[in-house]
Scaffold this active site. Structure first.
Site, PDB file in Angstrom:
ATOM      1  CB  THR A 172       1.054   5.847  -2.762  1.00 25.37           C
ATOM      2  OG1 THR A 172       0.361   5.141  -1.841  1.00 25.37           O
ATOM      3  CG2 THR A 172      -1.094   6.420  -2.868  1.00 25.37           C
ATOM      4  CB  THR A 223       0.073  10.073  -0.804  1.00 25.81           C
ATOM      5  OG1 THR A 223       1.245   9.820  -0.085  1.00 25.81           O
ATOM      6  CG2 THR A 223       0.647  12.283  -0.922  1.00 25.81           C
ATOM      7  N   GLY A 224       0.259   9.077   2.602  1.00 25.06           N
ATOM      8  CA  GLY A 224       0.640   8.938   3.697  1.00 25.06           C
ATOM      9  C   GLY A 224       0.543   7.808   4.477  1.00 25.06           C
TER      10      GLY A 224
HETATM   11  N1  ASP Z   1      -1.565   5.238   1.475  1.00 24.91           N
HETATM   12  C1  ASP Z   1      -0.572   4.329   1.413  1.00 24.91           C
HETATM   13  C2  ASP Z   1      -1.161   2.919   2.378  1.00 24.91           C
HETATM   14  O1  ASP Z   1      -1.041   3.822   3.342  1.00 24.91           O
HETATM   15  C3  ASP Z   1       0.547   4.717   1.353  1.00 24.91           C
HETATM   16  C4  ASP Z   1       1.278   5.932   0.641  1.00 24.91           C
HETATM   17  O2  ASP Z   1       0.555   6.934   0.474  1.00 24.91           O
HETATM   18  O3  ASP Z   1       1.979   5.482  -0.057  1.00 24.91           O
HETATM   19  O4  ASP Z   1      -1.292   2.008   2.290  1.00 24.91           O
END
Ligand code: ASP
Length: 305
Positions: A172, A223-224
């Site tokens: 992300t 992000t996570g």
């Molecule tokens: N946080 C994003 C989600 O769960 C994923 C990511 O950070 O890549 O959609």
């Protein structure tokens, strides 16, 4: 006038040096630098934090490297469903979209929601209809297709699991900025999780979970694994620790990622700025694609811990 600052992320997760090639590393660093420079040029010329985060995120959405816009992962049904949000710390206005298909830059759509609608959060076909009415650039499925992402979907489908970008890598994208007027803003954009079903929406477009901005405290983009960030109300939690407990940006951001988020079982990270231009970039995963810059300084880029 105060000094501006800007930070961006291109996702966090199990990003290991051993699994990287020098070419791949360079490609990410180049893309991160281009995005931070794009955002910085807005701030340097006196532009707003809101415009700077938008500009940096648009550039990352246009890159195949990140799980946002062009590089978005596939859902179980083999389509690209994108989520994005943007928030202004001065006015507390926000715009968010989820499950958007066929829009080239979901962050521009989130911005239109902020500016041209009376709502905060639009989803699915309604969001797409709004994009059309606003004259935003559309893109055909071909534009979002990449063999790499498609192979990820086949692999995830074969294993019957919903997976982060690629083996616990979340890519992300997000940006946070403080402009010369001392206003701050945050933006986040994502394709979500590979093989996601049932209209799953992650934390990124949820104000307070993956994205938040308030001049009194901070601007945050996360992000996570989104489910943990939603349950922990992570972005707003950083802001609350500053507002109600008087913690500094660094203290609040580190506590939320290293104590609270880990205790919940989630991994990932966040980027944050406050209205004085301080920057915090904590993550509890092996790596986080990130770049940052402050007025009068050279930009920094990092991938690993
Ligand atoms: N946080 C994003 C989600 O769960 C994923 C990511 O950070 O890549 O959609």
């Amino acid at each position: 006038m105060q000094k501006y600052s800007l930070a961006i992320h291109g996702g966090a997760g199990t990003i290991l040096r051993a699994e990287m090639t020098p070419e791949k590393e360079r490609a990410y660093e180049t893309a991160l630098l281009a995005a931070i420079q794009e955002g910085e040029s807005v701030l340097k010329s006196g532009g707003s934090a809101l415009n700077a985060v938008e500009a940096a995120v648009v550039l990352m959405e246009n890159s195949e490297l990140f799980n946002a816009g062009k590089g978005s992962v596939f859902t179980h049904d083999g389509v690209n469903e994108m989520d994005a949000a943007i928030m202004c710390g001065e006015t507390l206005q926000a715009g968010a979209v989820a499950m958007v298909q066929g829009v080239k830059n979901p962050i521009l759509l989130a911005r239109r929601v902020l500016e041209a609608s009376e709502h905060v959060f639009l989803c699915g076909s309604g969001a797409t209809q709004f994009a059309r009415e606003q004259g935003l650039e559309e893109a055909l499925p071909d534009y979002f297709f990449s063999e790499f992402r498609y192979q990820q979907l086949l692999e995830a489908r074969a294993w019957g699991r919903v997976q982060l970008d690629h083996s616990k890598k979340y890519s992300t994208v997000g940006a946070v900025a403080c402009d010369r007027q001392g206003n701050i803003a945050a933006a986040t954009s994502t394709g979500g999780l590979t093989n996601k079903k049932y209209g799953r929406i992650g934390d990124s477009p949820i104000i307070g979970a993956g994205t938040y901005a308030n001049n009194r405290t901070c601007a945050v983009s996360c992000t996570g694994y989104g489910e943990y960030f939603i349950r922990g109300v992570i972005a707003y939690d950083v802001s609350c620790l500053m507002e109600y407990k008087g913690l500094s940006l660094q203290e609040a951001a580190e506590f939320v990622i290293h104590e609270k988020q880990l205790a919940l079982g989630g991994d990932g990270g966040l980027i944050a700025v406050d209205a004085k231009g301080n920057i915090a970039l904590p993550f509890n995963s092996a790596g986080m694609y990130r770049a940052w810059v402050k007025a009068g300084e050279e930009p920094g880029v990092g991938i690993y811990r």
